[in-house]
Design a protein around this motif. Sequence first.
Motif, PDB file in Angstrom:
ATOM      1  N   ASP A  50     -65.516   9.186  68.263  1.00 19.03           N
ATOM      2  CA  ASP A  50     -64.791   8.760  67.068  1.00 19.03           C
ATOM      3  C   ASP A  50     -65.210   7.354  66.652  1.00 19.03           C
ATOM      4  O   ASP A  50     -65.198   7.024  65.466  1.00 19.03           O
ATOM      5  CB  ASP A  50     -63.284   8.758  67.326  1.00 19.03           C
ATOM      6  N   TYR A  51     -65.565   6.526  67.628  1.00 23.33           N
ATOM      7  CA  TYR A  51     -65.903   5.125  67.395  1.00 23.33           C
ATOM      8  C   TYR A  51     -67.200   4.773  68.125  1.00 23.33           C
ATOM      9  O   TYR A  51     -67.706   5.564  68.912  1.00 23.33           O
ATOM     10  CB  TYR A  51     -64.775   4.205  67.911  1.00 23.33           C
ATOM     11  N   ILE A  52     -67.682   3.561  67.886  1.00 22.00           N
ATOM     12  CA  ILE A  52     -68.813   3.036  68.638  1.00 22.00           C
ATOM     13  C   ILE A  52     -68.221   2.226  69.796  1.00 22.00           C
ATOM     14  O   ILE A  52     -67.362   1.372  69.584  1.00 22.00           O
ATOM     15  CB  ILE A  52     -69.709   2.133  67.770  1.00 22.00           C
ATOM     16  N   SER A  53     -68.677   2.494  71.004  1.00 29.37           N
ATOM     17  CA  SER A  53     -68.114   1.799  72.168  1.00 29.37           C
ATOM     18  C   SER A  53     -68.449   0.309  72.116  1.00 29.37           C
ATOM     19  O   SER A  53     -69.467  -0.097  71.544  1.00 29.37           O
ATOM     20  CB  SER A  53     -68.657   2.400  73.466  1.00 29.37           C
ATOM     21  N   GLU A  54     -67.590  -0.483  72.709  1.00 27.78           N
ATOM     22  CA  GLU A  54     -67.828  -1.929  72.758  1.00 27.78           C
ATOM     23  C   GLU A  54     -69.144  -2.218  73.485  1.00 27.78           C
ATOM     24  O   GLU A  54     -69.894  -3.109  73.100  1.00 27.78           O
ATOM     25  CB  GLU A  54     -66.661  -2.642  73.444  1.00 27.78           C
ATOM     26  N   ASP A  85     -65.076  -6.230  63.116  1.00 32.11           N
ATOM     27  CA  ASP A  85     -64.137  -7.132  63.783  1.00 32.11           C
ATOM     28  C   ASP A  85     -64.607  -7.557  65.173  1.00 32.11           C
ATOM     29  O   ASP A  85     -64.006  -8.425  65.786  1.00 32.11           O
ATOM     30  CB  ASP A  85     -62.762  -6.467  63.931  1.00 32.11           C
ATOM     31  N   ASN A  86     -65.681  -6.957  65.661  1.00 33.60           N
ATOM     32  CA  ASN A  86     -66.102  -7.200  67.037  1.00 33.60           C
ATOM     33  C   ASN A  86     -66.688  -8.594  67.197  1.00 33.60           C
ATOM     34  O   ASN A  86     -67.551  -9.017  66.426  1.00 33.60           O
ATOM     35  CB  ASN A  86     -67.119  -6.145  67.465  1.00 33.60           C
ATOM     36  N   LYS A  87     -66.248  -9.285  68.222  1.00 26.33           N
ATOM     37  CA  LYS A  87     -66.679 -10.663  68.464  1.00 26.33           C
ATOM     38  C   LYS A  87     -68.128 -10.770  68.919  1.00 26.33           C
ATOM     39  O   LYS A  87     -68.688 -11.849  68.952  1.00 26.33           O
ATOM     40  CB  LYS A  87     -65.760 -11.303  69.499  1.00 26.33           C
ATOM     41  N   PHE A  88     -68.759  -9.644  69.262  1.00 26.26           N
ATOM     42  CA  PHE A  88     -70.122  -9.691  69.759  1.00 26.26           C
ATOM     43  C   PHE A  88     -71.160  -9.719  68.645  1.00 26.26           C
ATOM     44  O   PHE A  88     -72.302 -10.042  68.885  1.00 26.26           O
ATOM     45  CB  PHE A  88     -70.397  -8.513  70.696  1.00 26.26           C
ATOM     46  N   LEU A  90     -72.933 -11.250  65.472  1.00 21.37           N
ATOM     47  CA  LEU A  90     -73.121 -12.609  64.972  1.00 21.37           C
ATOM     48  C   LEU A  90     -73.244 -12.653  63.458  1.00 21.37           C
ATOM     49  O   LEU A  90     -73.458 -13.699  62.886  1.00 21.37           O
ATOM     50  CB  LEU A  90     -74.389 -13.211  65.606  1.00 21.37           C
ATOM     51  N   ILE A  91     -73.097 -11.517  62.803  1.00 20.56           N
ATOM     52  CA  ILE A  91     -73.249 -11.465  61.355  1.00 20.56           C
ATOM     53  C   ILE A  91     -72.014 -10.844  60.743  1.00 20.56           C
ATOM     54  O   ILE A  91     -71.196 -10.238  61.414  1.00 20.56           O
ATOM     55  CB  ILE A  91     -74.488 -10.616  60.954  1.00 20.56           C
ATOM     56  N   LYS A  92     -71.891 -10.983  59.458  1.00 23.21           N
ATOM     57  CA  LYS A  92     -70.803 -10.325  58.731  1.00 23.21           C
ATOM     58  C   LYS A  92     -71.379  -9.078  58.079  1.00 23.21           C
ATOM     59  O   LYS A  92     -72.408  -9.123  57.423  1.00 23.21           O
ATOM     60  CB  LYS A  92     -70.242 -11.264  57.670  1.00 23.21           C
ATOM     61  N   ILE A  93     -70.701  -7.968  58.267  1.00 25.83           N
ATOM     62  CA  ILE A  93     -71.131  -6.701  57.690  1.00 25.83           C
ATOM     63  C   ILE A  93     -70.484  -6.560  56.326  1.00 25.83           C
ATOM     64  O   ILE A  93     -69.274  -6.721  56.191  1.00 25.83           O
ATOM     65  CB  ILE A  93     -70.737  -5.525  58.599  1.00 25.83           C
ATOM     66  N   ASN A  94     -71.286  -6.248  55.326  1.00 29.87           N
ATOM     67  CA  ASN A  94     -70.748  -6.063  53.967  1.00 29.87           C
ATOM     68  C   ASN A  94     -70.324  -4.644  53.767  1.00 29.87           C
ATOM     69  O   ASN A  94     -70.898  -3.728  54.146  1.00 29.87           O
ATOM     70  CB  ASN A  94     -71.806  -6.446  52.932  1.00 29.87           C
TER      71      ASN A  94
END
Length: 94
Positions: A50-54, A85-88, A90-94
């Motif tokens: 359902d999601y991408i794992s951390e 929202d993931n802290k890992f 380093l960029i902002k996703i548009n």
Amino acid sequence: APMVLDVHHARVTKDENYDVERIKRTWKDRKPLAHISSGKDFIDDKSHSDYISEEDIKKYSWLFQDFDVEVEAKKKEKALERIADNKFLLIKIN
């Protein structure tokens, strides 16, 4: 023909020795495309989660710098929110 880097497919087929620079060259002057996904029940499960794992976000965060990335997850919008929202990253996703 342009090649798409699919990190989950490479993991499932046990062929993670992909040549990133070669893949990029097939796109000539365009930004290359990559797919990111995680296995549903275990790391190399063929079914998408359902999601991408951390763990996968950490391992493949470099993709978001060099590629246009398509998220292959069952809950696409929520999965994308979790990645953004993931802290890992380093960029902002548009």
